[in-house]
Motif scaffolding. Sequence first.
Motif, PDB file in Angstrom:
ATOM      1  N   TYR A   1       0.830  -1.206   0.000  1.00  0.00           N
ATOM      2  CA  TYR A   1       0.000   0.000   0.000  1.00  0.00           C
ATOM      3  C   TYR A   1       0.860   1.250   0.000  1.00  0.00           C
ATOM      4  O   TYR A   1       1.841   1.352   0.737  1.00  0.00           O
ATOM      5  N   VAL A   2       0.489   2.204  -0.839  1.00  0.00           N
ATOM      6  CA  VAL A   2       1.091   3.537  -0.808  1.00  0.00           C
ATOM      7  C   VAL A   2      -0.047   4.552  -0.889  1.00  0.00           C
ATOM      8  O   VAL A   2      -0.999   4.364  -1.649  1.00  0.00           O
ATOM      9  N   PRO A   3      -0.013   5.623  -0.107  1.00  0.00           N
ATOM     10  CA  PRO A   3      -1.106   6.601  -0.141  1.00  0.00           C
ATOM     11  C   PRO A   3      -1.288   7.232  -1.516  1.00  0.00           C
ATOM     12  O   PRO A   3      -2.417   7.446  -1.957  1.00  0.00           O
ATOM     13  N   VAL A   4      -0.165   7.531  -2.187  1.00  0.00           N
ATOM     14  CA  VAL A   4      -0.206   8.190  -3.494  1.00  0.00           C
ATOM     15  C   VAL A   4       0.824   7.545  -4.405  1.00  0.00           C
ATOM     16  O   VAL A   4       1.942   7.240  -3.976  1.00  0.00           O
ATOM     17  N   THR A   5       0.458   7.326  -5.656  1.00  0.00           N
ATOM     18  CA  THR A   5       1.409   6.826  -6.644  1.00  0.00           C
ATOM     19  C   THR A   5       0.989   7.311  -8.019  1.00  0.00           C
ATOM     20  O   THR A   5      -0.139   7.775  -8.196  1.00  0.00           O
ATOM     21  N   GLY A   6       1.897   7.217  -8.968  1.00  0.00           N
ATOM     22  CA  GLY A   6       1.539   7.608 -10.326  1.00  0.00           C
ATOM     23  C   GLY A   6       0.576   6.614 -10.943  1.00  0.00           C
ATOM     24  O   GLY A   6      -0.508   6.960 -11.394  1.00  0.00           O
ATOM     25  N   SER A   7       0.981   5.344 -10.957  1.00  0.00           N
ATOM     26  CA  SER A   7       0.180   4.282 -11.557  1.00  0.00           C
ATOM     27  C   SER A   7       0.413   3.000 -10.778  1.00  0.00           C
ATOM     28  O   SER A   7       1.569   2.586 -10.588  1.00  0.00           O
ATOM     29  N   THR A   8      -0.653   2.358 -10.331  1.00  0.00           N
ATOM     30  CA  THR A   8      -0.466   1.100  -9.607  1.00  0.00           C
ATOM     31  C   THR A   8       0.070   0.013 -10.536  1.00  0.00           C
ATOM     32  O   THR A   8       0.818  -0.857 -10.099  1.00  0.00           O
TER      33      THR A   8
ATOM     34  N   ALA B   1       3.398  -1.897  -9.688  1.00  0.00           N
ATOM     35  CA  ALA B   1       3.351  -3.354  -9.627  1.00  0.00           C
ATOM     36  C   ALA B   1       4.417  -3.975 -10.521  1.00  0.00           C
ATOM     37  O   ALA B   1       5.055  -4.971 -10.153  1.00  0.00           O
ATOM     38  N   ARG B   2       4.634  -3.400 -11.687  1.00  0.00           N
ATOM     39  CA  ARG B   2       5.671  -3.915 -12.590  1.00  0.00           C
ATOM     40  C   ARG B   2       7.047  -3.782 -11.948  1.00  0.00           C
ATOM     41  O   ARG B   2       7.862  -4.700 -12.008  1.00  0.00           O
ATOM     42  N   GLU B   3       7.314  -2.654 -11.320  1.00  0.00           N
ATOM     43  CA  GLU B   3       8.590  -2.464 -10.623  1.00  0.00           C
ATOM     44  C   GLU B   3       8.766  -3.496  -9.512  1.00  0.00           C
ATOM     45  O   GLU B   3       9.850  -4.086  -9.354  1.00  0.00           O
ATOM     46  N   LEU B   4       7.723  -3.720  -8.744  1.00  0.00           N
ATOM     47  CA  LEU B   4       7.797  -4.680  -7.655  1.00  0.00           C
ATOM     48  C   LEU B   4       7.975  -6.101  -8.179  1.00  0.00           C
ATOM     49  O   LEU B   4       8.705  -6.907  -7.584  1.00  0.00           O
ATOM     50  N   ALA B   5       7.326  -6.416  -9.286  1.00  0.00           N
ATOM     51  CA  ALA B   5       7.472  -7.746  -9.874  1.00  0.00           C
ATOM     52  C   ALA B   5       8.909  -7.987 -10.327  1.00  0.00           C
ATOM     53  O   ALA B   5       9.477  -9.066 -10.102  1.00  0.00           O
TER      54      ALA B   5
ATOM     55  N   GLY C   1      11.105  -8.938  -7.598  1.00  0.00           N
ATOM     56  CA  GLY C   1      10.885 -10.235  -6.971  1.00  0.00           C
ATOM     57  C   GLY C   1       9.638 -10.363  -6.129  1.00  0.00           C
ATOM     58  O   GLY C   1       9.526 -11.301  -5.327  1.00  0.00           O
ATOM     59  N   ALA C   2       8.666  -9.476  -6.300  1.00  0.00           N
ATOM     60  CA  ALA C   2       7.438  -9.556  -5.517  1.00  0.00           C
ATOM     61  C   ALA C   2       6.711 -10.877  -5.779  1.00  0.00           C
ATOM     62  O   ALA C   2       6.737 -11.421  -6.884  1.00  0.00           O
ATOM     63  N   THR C   3       6.054 -11.372  -4.768  1.00  0.00           N
ATOM     64  CA  THR C   3       5.355 -12.649  -4.830  1.00  0.00           C
ATOM     65  C   THR C   3       4.111 -12.558  -5.716  1.00  0.00           C
ATOM     66  O   THR C   3       3.337 -11.606  -5.597  1.00  0.00           O
ATOM     67  N   PRO C   4       3.899 -13.536  -6.606  1.00  0.00           N
ATOM     68  CA  PRO C   4       2.648 -13.551  -7.360  1.00  0.00           C
ATOM     69  C   PRO C   4       1.450 -13.553  -6.416  1.00  0.00           C
ATOM     70  O   PRO C   4       1.449 -14.240  -5.392  1.00  0.00           O
ATOM     71  N   GLY C   5       0.438 -12.791  -6.773  1.00  0.00           N
ATOM     72  CA  GLY C   5      -0.715 -12.614  -5.901  1.00  0.00           C
ATOM     73  C   GLY C   5      -0.695 -11.295  -5.179  1.00  0.00           C
ATOM     74  O   GLY C   5      -1.715 -10.873  -4.611  1.00  0.00           O
ATOM     75  N   THR C   6       0.468 -10.628  -5.177  1.00  0.00           N
ATOM     76  CA  THR C   6       0.608  -9.352  -4.470  1.00  0.00           C
ATOM     77  C   THR C   6      -0.400  -8.318  -4.961  1.00  0.00           C
ATOM     78  O   THR C   6      -0.596  -8.130  -6.165  1.00  0.00           O
TER      79      THR C   6
ATOM     80  N   VAL D   1       5.383 -13.634 -18.999  1.00  0.00           N
ATOM     81  CA  VAL D   1       5.618 -14.429 -17.781  1.00  0.00           C
ATOM     82  C   VAL D   1       4.783 -13.866 -16.642  1.00  0.00           C
ATOM     83  O   VAL D   1       3.920 -14.530 -16.073  1.00  0.00           O
ATOM     84  N   THR D   2       5.036 -12.601 -16.311  1.00  0.00           N
ATOM     85  CA  THR D   2       4.281 -11.923 -15.255  1.00  0.00           C
ATOM     86  C   THR D   2       3.226 -11.026 -15.874  1.00  0.00           C
ATOM     87  O   THR D   2       3.487 -10.307 -16.839  1.00  0.00           O
ATOM     88  N   THR D   3       2.039 -11.079 -15.320  1.00  0.00           N
ATOM     89  CA  THR D   3       0.931 -10.264 -15.804  1.00  0.00           C
ATOM     90  C   THR D   3       0.474  -9.326 -14.697  1.00  0.00           C
ATOM     91  O   THR D   3       0.348  -9.727 -13.544  1.00  0.00           O
ATOM     92  N   ILE D   4       0.244  -8.081 -15.070  1.00  0.00           N
ATOM     93  CA  ILE D   4      -0.278  -7.094 -14.133  1.00  0.00           C
ATOM     94  C   ILE D   4      -1.725  -6.816 -14.509  1.00  0.00           C
ATOM     95  O   ILE D   4      -2.029  -6.445 -15.642  1.00  0.00           O
ATOM     96  N   ALA D   5      -2.619  -7.005 -13.542  1.00  0.00           N
ATOM     97  CA  ALA D   5      -4.040  -6.737 -13.750  1.00  0.00           C
ATOM     98  C   ALA D   5      -4.417  -5.493 -12.964  1.00  0.00           C
ATOM     99  O   ALA D   5      -4.398  -5.504 -11.730  1.00  0.00           O
ATOM    100  N   GLY D   6      -4.742  -4.420 -13.664  1.00  0.00           N
ATOM    101  CA  GLY D   6      -5.128  -3.177 -13.017  1.00  0.00           C
ATOM    102  C   GLY D   6      -6.630  -2.968 -13.088  1.00  0.00           C
ATOM    103  O   GLY D   6      -7.242  -3.175 -14.140  1.00  0.00           O
ATOM    104  N   ILE D   7      -7.216  -2.575 -11.958  1.00  0.00           N
ATOM    105  CA  ILE D   7      -8.663  -2.355 -11.889  1.00  0.00           C
ATOM    106  C   ILE D   7      -8.926  -1.003 -11.230  1.00  0.00           C
ATOM    107  O   ILE D   7      -8.342  -0.694 -10.185  1.00  0.00           O
ATOM    108  N   GLY D   8      -9.783  -0.206 -11.838  1.00  0.00           N
ATOM    109  CA  GLY D   8     -10.180   1.070 -11.269  1.00  0.00           C
ATOM    110  C   GLY D   8     -11.692   1.154 -11.191  1.00  0.00           C
ATOM    111  O   GLY D   8     -12.373   0.927 -12.192  1.00  0.00           O
TER     112      GLY D   8
END
Length: 259
Positions: A29-36, A40-44, A47-52, A138-145
């Motif tokens: 969680y971050v209070p403010v960010t440019g784009s989740t 998420a891509r940066e965290l992936a 080495g972020a865990t799938p499901g994060t 390999v890694t997929t980012i699913a963004g929902i607004g």
Amino acid sequence: MNVSDAGRLDIDAIERDVAALTVGSPIHYVPVTGSTNALARELALAGATPGTLVITDYQSAGRGRQGRIWDAKPGQDLTFSLILRPLFSPHLLTMACAVAVADALAGSAGIAARIKWPNDVLVDGKKLCGILIETDGVTTIAGIGINVGGTFTGDPELGQRAASLADVGAGALSRERLLVEVLRRLAAIYDDLQSSGAAAATRLMRQWTAELETLGRVVTVHQHDGEITGYAEAVESDGALVLRLDDGTRAVVRWGDVL
């Protein structure tokens, strides 16, 4: 931009409800960010865990499909992304997210939401939710607004095509509860797809098609190089929209925005 404490999500409460899910935990969680999605891509990559789950109270540079900007309201909307490693095609994840959101709205607020091809959730014909799926294979980012608080009624342009839960009389539904309901439904569909393959895809396709408001009417699909108009008569197994044109021929459309 700062988000007041009163406008911040109760992350502890969310964490208690999603800890056992395969989708939505751990939480970043971050209070403010440019784009989740970008975060998420940066965290992936780190080495972020799938499901994060990556979630914020204010997304200042959210992106929609085809490079559009997603305009969020600080502390009022639900904007989040998930880091996933699906064993199935990204188009099925788009369907899964849309179905999960539509069913969560029905189950938690009694809202009769519908899905607009390919990736929007509508209420009373107006956009309430957008979905953006990005993958590197390999890694997929699913963004929902999801538009939760605030209102579009005073905006002469957006008010014609967008709505919030507050606009449709469901403003009392908390972002926390809605998020948990979406994640529970998405996790169930995701786990089914991961374990049951083609059978699960057939089940999802059937449900997604039943909730698709685009079928059975004449639509115009806008693409970068023009528009195509026809009767939306079916969708194919890969999610493509099948249009019957005025001359009787069929056009299979795999991308674009329905107007």
